[in-house]
Design an enzyme around this catalytic site. Structure first.
Site, PDB file in Angstrom:
ATOM      1  CG  HIS A  20      28.625  17.411   5.399  1.00 10.92           C
ATOM      2  ND1 HIS A  20      29.844  17.249   4.810  1.00 10.92           N
ATOM      3  CD2 HIS A  20      28.095  18.530   4.848  1.00 10.92           C
ATOM      4  CE1 HIS A  20      30.060  18.224   3.948  1.00 10.92           C
ATOM      5  NE2 HIS A  20      28.995  19.013   3.960  1.00 10.92           N
ATOM      6  CG  ASP A  28       2.942  22.039  -0.918  1.00  8.89           C
ATOM      7  OD1 ASP A  28       2.744  20.801  -0.941  1.00  8.89           O
ATOM      8  OD2 ASP A  28       3.093  22.702  -1.958  1.00  8.89           O
ATOM      9  CG  HIS A  94       6.370  20.275  -8.723  1.00 12.73           C
ATOM     10  ND1 HIS A  94       6.675  20.592  -7.415  1.00 12.73           N
ATOM     11  CD2 HIS A  94       5.248  19.520  -8.669  1.00 12.73           C
ATOM     12  CE1 HIS A  94       5.768  20.061  -6.612  1.00 12.73           C
ATOM     13  NE2 HIS A  94       4.899  19.404  -7.350  1.00 12.73           N
ATOM     14  CE1 TYR A 116       4.319  23.130  -9.055  1.00 15.78           C
ATOM     15  CE2 TYR A 116       3.322  25.294  -9.289  1.00 15.78           C
ATOM     16  CZ  TYR A 116       3.487  23.999  -9.734  1.00 15.78           C
ATOM     17  OH  TYR A 116       2.829  23.577 -10.850  1.00 15.78           O
ATOM     18  CB  ALA A 117       5.075  26.228  -0.322  1.00 12.12           C
ATOM     19  CG  ASN A 118       6.764  21.374  -2.122  1.00 13.09           C
ATOM     20  OD1 ASN A 118       6.189  20.940  -1.143  1.00 13.09           O
ATOM     21  ND2 ASN A 118       6.133  21.656  -3.250  1.00 13.09           N
TER      22      ASN A 118
END
Length: 127
Positions: A20, A28, A94, A116-118
């Site tokens: 947790h 990416d 970013h 930016y596919a993070n």
């Protein structure tokens, strides 16, 4: 042999060690991996596996209580995918997301080539 869920042995083992509040960066193929963070590199070729597919597998196998995206993803498919899977999101620049990645317990690299596919995912509990 597992019947369902994540089959990649290294990824499955790394996810099983999370608790947790631990964080996972799903990235990416261009995101730099932070020094000292366990990296599971799933990238095969440009675009495979896709961010979308790995996110769906993670959400199907794990409990996440939060997600942080870069401000640059606002209005993009990446934002829509993450919001559809996890609901409420938080945003940072970013550059700040890259800095936060150093505190992640796990870095998962996809073959995604979309800028930016993070997403930084925060583990929750199932109760």
């Amino acid at each position: 042999m597992k019947r369902h869920g994540i089959l990649n042995a290294e990824l499955n083992a790394a996810l099983s060690r999370l608790g947790h509040g631990d964080q996972v960066l799903l990235a990416d193929c261009g995101m730099p991996a932070p020094h000292g963070v366990h990296v599971v590199d799933l990238a095969l070729v440009l675009g495979i596996p896709r961010f979308e597919d790995v996110l769906a597998a993670l959400v199907g196998d794990m409990v996440f209580e939060g997600a942080t995206l870069a401000e640059e993803t606002r209005g993009t498919d990446t934002e829509s995918l993450v919001h559809g899977s996890l609901g409420e999101l938080s945003y940072v620049s970013h550059e700040e997301l890259k800095a936060l990645s150093s505190s992640a317990k796990l870095f998962i690299r996809t073959g995604e080539a979309t800028p930016y596919a993070n997403v930084l995912l925060t583990c929750g509990v199932p109760f």
